[in-house]
Design a protein around this motif. Sequence first.
Motif, PDB file in Angstrom:
ATOM      1  N   ARG A 140       0.822  -1.210   0.000  1.00 31.96           N
ATOM      2  CA  ARG A 140       0.000   0.000   0.000  1.00 31.96           C
ATOM      3  C   ARG A 140       0.854   1.258   0.000  1.00 31.96           C
ATOM      4  N   LEU A 141       1.925   1.238   0.776  1.00 31.46           N
ATOM      5  CA  LEU A 141       2.792   2.417   0.772  1.00 31.46           C
ATOM      6  C   LEU A 141       3.468   2.581  -0.592  1.00 31.46           C
ATOM      7  N   ARG A 142       3.890   1.485  -1.155  1.00 31.70           N
ATOM      8  CA  ARG A 142       4.493   1.539  -2.503  1.00 31.70           C
ATOM      9  C   ARG A 142       3.518   2.166  -3.497  1.00 31.70           C
ATOM     10  N   ASP A 143       2.293   1.679  -3.479  1.00 37.73           N
ATOM     11  CA  ASP A 143       1.276   2.208  -4.397  1.00 37.73           C
ATOM     12  C   ASP A 143       1.075   3.703  -4.174  1.00 37.73           C
ATOM     13  N   ALA A 144       0.956   4.068  -2.912  1.00 37.06           N
ATOM     14  CA  ALA A 144       0.694   5.471  -2.604  1.00 37.06           C
ATOM     15  C   ALA A 144       1.849   6.344  -3.070  1.00 37.06           C
ATOM     16  N   ARG A 145       3.057   5.828  -2.968  1.00 40.39           N
ATOM     17  CA  ARG A 145       4.224   6.599  -3.361  1.00 40.39           C
ATOM     18  C   ARG A 145       4.323   6.797  -4.865  1.00 40.39           C
ATOM     19  N   GLU A 146       3.652   5.972  -5.609  1.00 41.77           N
ATOM     20  CA  GLU A 146       3.665   6.188  -7.059  1.00 41.77           C
ATOM     21  C   GLU A 146       2.838   7.404  -7.427  1.00 41.77           C
ATOM     22  N   ILE A 147       1.838   7.677  -6.612  1.00 40.80           N
ATOM     23  CA  ILE A 147       1.003   8.835  -6.868  1.00 40.80           C
ATOM     24  C   ILE A 147       1.478  10.041  -6.070  1.00 40.80           C
ATOM     25  N   SER A 148       1.951   9.801  -4.885  1.00 42.36           N
ATOM     26  CA  SER A 148       2.504  10.858  -4.042  1.00 42.36           C
ATOM     27  C   SER A 148       3.962  10.573  -3.742  1.00 42.36           C
ATOM     28  N   PRO A 149       4.823  10.898  -4.657  1.00 42.14           N
ATOM     29  CA  PRO A 149       6.240  10.563  -4.466  1.00 42.14           C
ATOM     30  C   PRO A 149       6.763  11.206  -3.184  1.00 42.14           C
ATOM     31  N   GLY A 150       7.619  10.489  -2.489  1.00 40.80           N
ATOM     32  CA  GLY A 150       8.195  11.040  -1.272  1.00 40.80           C
ATOM     33  C   GLY A 150       7.361  10.781  -0.037  1.00 40.80           C
ATOM     34  N   LEU A 151       6.206  10.194  -0.211  1.00 40.76           N
ATOM     35  CA  LEU A 151       5.343   9.908   0.934  1.00 40.76           C
ATOM     36  C   LEU A 151       6.041   8.950   1.893  1.00 40.76           C
TER      37      LEU A 151
ATOM     38  N   PHE B  90       0.356  22.482   3.006  1.00 41.39           N
ATOM     39  CA  PHE B  90      -0.477  21.291   2.959  1.00 41.39           C
ATOM     40  C   PHE B  90       0.175  20.090   3.606  1.00 41.39           C
ATOM     41  N   PHE B  91       1.438  20.243   3.941  1.00 43.63           N
ATOM     42  CA  PHE B  91       2.126  19.093   4.504  1.00 43.63           C
ATOM     43  C   PHE B  91       2.640  19.337   5.910  1.00 43.63           C
ATOM     44  N   THR B  92       2.483  20.552   6.388  1.00 42.93           N
ATOM     45  CA  THR B  92       2.956  20.804   7.741  1.00 42.93           C
ATOM     46  C   THR B  92       2.035  20.127   8.739  1.00 42.93           C
ATOM     47  N   PRO B  93       2.627  19.517   9.755  1.00 44.26           N
ATOM     48  CA  PRO B  93       1.811  18.904  10.785  1.00 44.26           C
ATOM     49  C   PRO B  93       1.034  19.972  11.520  1.00 44.26           C
ATOM     50  N   LYS B  94      -0.116  19.580  12.011  1.00 42.77           N
ATOM     51  CA  LYS B  94      -0.910  20.553  12.729  1.00 42.77           C
ATOM     52  C   LYS B  94      -0.194  20.912  14.031  1.00 42.77           C
TER      53      LYS B  94
ATOM     54  N   LEU C 116       1.638  10.081   7.876  1.00 42.75           N
ATOM     55  CA  LEU C 116       2.063   9.996   6.483  1.00 42.75           C
ATOM     56  C   LEU C 116       2.241  11.403   5.923  1.00 42.75           C
ATOM     57  N   GLU C 117       3.437  11.670   5.429  1.00 42.16           N
ATOM     58  CA  GLU C 117       3.728  12.993   4.906  1.00 42.16           C
ATOM     59  C   GLU C 117       4.681  12.886   3.754  1.00 42.16           C
ATOM     60  N   LYS C 118       4.644  13.900   2.949  1.00 41.25           N
ATOM     61  CA  LYS C 118       5.580  13.936   1.847  1.00 41.25           C
ATOM     62  C   LYS C 118       6.889  14.526   2.367  1.00 41.25           C
ATOM     63  N   LEU C 119       7.935  13.762   2.313  1.00 43.49           N
ATOM     64  CA  LEU C 119       9.225  14.250   2.786  1.00 43.49           C
ATOM     65  C   LEU C 119       9.919  15.014   1.675  1.00 43.49           C
ATOM     66  N   GLU C 120      10.486  16.160   2.048  1.00 43.98           N
ATOM     67  CA  GLU C 120      11.361  16.841   1.109  1.00 43.98           C
ATOM     68  C   GLU C 120      12.726  16.180   1.244  1.00 43.98           C
ATOM     69  N   GLU C 121      13.575  16.402   0.258  1.00 45.46           N
ATOM     70  CA  GLU C 121      14.885  15.747   0.290  1.00 45.46           C
ATOM     71  C   GLU C 121      15.613  15.998   1.597  1.00 45.46           C
ATOM     72  N   GLY C 122      15.591  17.243   2.034  1.00 46.14           N
ATOM     73  CA  GLY C 122      16.337  17.604   3.227  1.00 46.14           C
ATOM     74  C   GLY C 122      15.828  16.918   4.477  1.00 46.14           C
ATOM     75  N   GLN C 123      14.539  16.578   4.467  1.00 44.44           N
ATOM     76  CA  GLN C 123      13.956  15.992   5.658  1.00 44.44           C
ATOM     77  C   GLN C 123      14.276  14.509   5.798  1.00 44.44           C
ATOM     78  N   GLN C 124      14.670  13.916   4.712  1.00 42.44           N
ATOM     79  CA  GLN C 124      14.956  12.489   4.767  1.00 42.44           C
ATOM     80  C   GLN C 124      16.296  12.339   5.456  1.00 42.44           C
ATOM     81  N   GLY C 125      16.230  12.016   6.719  1.00 46.56           N
ATOM     82  CA  GLY C 125      17.394  12.081   7.592  1.00 46.56           C
ATOM     83  C   GLY C 125      18.565  11.257   7.102  1.00 46.56           C
ATOM     84  N   ILE C 126      19.729  11.755   7.425  1.00 42.29           N
ATOM     85  CA  ILE C 126      20.942  11.039   7.060  1.00 42.29           C
ATOM     86  C   ILE C 126      20.940   9.649   7.678  1.00 42.29           C
TER      87      ILE C 126
END
Length: 616
Positions: free
Chosen positions: A386-397, A611-615, A463-473
Amino acid sequence: MAFLAGPPRRLEDSGNTVTYRHLLSPQAMTVFNPLRTIAHCDIDAAYAQFESVRLGLPDDIPLICAQWQSIIAVNYPARKYGIKRFNTIDEAKKLCPHLYVQHVATYRNGESEAGYWGEVDPQTHKVSLDPYRRESLKILAIFKELVPKGEIEKASIDEAFLDLTPMAIDRLLLVHPYLASVPEDAPDGLDSALPPAPPIDWSKAGNVFPADGEEGAREVTTWEDWALCMGAEIMAEVREEVWKRLHYTCSAGIAHNKAMAKLCSAWKKPNNQTVLRMSATSAFLRDMDFTDIRFLGGKLGQAIATEYNAQTVGDMLTVPLEELQAKFGEESIWVYNIIRGIDHTEVTARVATKSMLASKNVRPNVKTPEQGHHWLGVLAGELNVRLRDAREISPGLWPKTLVLSHRTGIEPSRSRQIPFPFTRNLSTEYILKFARRLWDEATQPMNKGNMKLNNIALAFTGLEKLEEGQQGIEGFFASKVSLDAINIKRSRSNSPAGSPKKPRLPTLHTGKRKTPLEAFLAKGESSASSSTVQANPVPNGWTCPKCGALITPSDPVEARSGSLAAEKQEHEDWHFAMSLQGGGTGGSGSGEQGARPKAKVKKKPQGIKAFFTPKG
DNA sequence: CTGGTGAGC
DNA sequence: GGCTCACCAG
């Protein structure tokens, strides 16, 4: 203090005159604009229709959608036989011997793909609702395509709210071009009242709920009614398009706010729609069951109904606001408002999922860690696809956390969660490692022979769309470093020494082949812009009409073999994914007046990030 | 982070 | 009833 007594008022809401400002000023496009036009749409007996169409059955075949021995959806032909959701399958077959019974798709013992099988066994299979989620996305894509200017809120797998205000106003101005400019002699400029509204031809709007004593009586037409009529025409076209392309019928309600739209979408079903004008609101609500209103179907609604010995909305109208608030809290003003047809909640652009749950009521009960591990594997496998599928539509999820829940007997279920570090190599095994850790913690207190679980569930949340920088080292190195190390090493300083270059983290585009669904989803977007595409050809490249990006073939060798077309498609897919996630035109951003339970007044962050910031 | 409520098929 | 989803309180 008297001014505090009534519902909040704003300039835009003043009295009952509609002004040029309401029609023409972007600043007036708030939840208080009297021309606001909201639709609620839901698919008739959704799962049953999905199955009927998938099977290619004629429209009049009675069909139920089954989940083990229970019925989860009954299509309208089957309802004619008196079949209800709470019937057993045997009862249903007695009522209609030629009933078509279709079981939902299932995963067979942890196989990586769900399917439809001749025999299903709750002891070895796991239900999958994925096929329905896919249909849901297709429908949303049509909404988005036909209502490009208004927000669309996915309310459930088969329901959505559409803010038709911008489109309805456009159409209104098309029909009445003279409204598009303020007359020279208008006394108050933009704030001048519009001229009297001409009669309305409702013939393309569907059902119009009648106002009190209206039959034959003279009725005052308002511009608010006009907006609703334009919205209803748009909604009828949208529904027609869903039918043409997907062969699904749906029902809709069109009103000035979400609560009323939702209520009147259920007025005539199936395959129908109802308009609720302001002038008909009290007649519509008066005899309605109080607990039929959204959010009042549960304990709160029961408590209020009991307190005032009220059954219908009409019974509740005599309760003063102060009394209601004294007994049920300040927030209960939304109840006071909603039974008067007032609801200022926004249609929030949201079509992306925030959590994913794979849950299984296990039969027989799980009594050993081995049995537990088996089901964990099944659940992790489902989350993986399911996550794989979702990532095809929402890359970075990516999910922030993994949650394990379990239940013993009728005890309330317990849950445990753990951060879910990013990896570029998502796999069932990877999910399982964390799931097992949770499992060990959770089952620690259970003595040997004490374990007796009847439900196990695994969920991704946050579940959130990660920007490149957020994807931790640390996440990036997850596949190379031991898992224990990951959990300890949270800070950047702990990342492996001497990694000078910023690792190239997963790009937005996977470059994978498109599934038929993606191709379908991409179609609307690309065809819509295709004329523009032709207009600005770039030698050896393509300029995106939406963002101006120049797309050139990344690999010169492949340039001749359609690589540009593929990259262009990918780029357009990306735009589409962004739009699906709510990146469309920004919201109106006006404050809220507590029209919904616990609605918070929030300032909107700027730009797409909003649209992606946590509340907070 | 954990549990509870409400809604829907 | 089984399986989801969102949101919220503490």
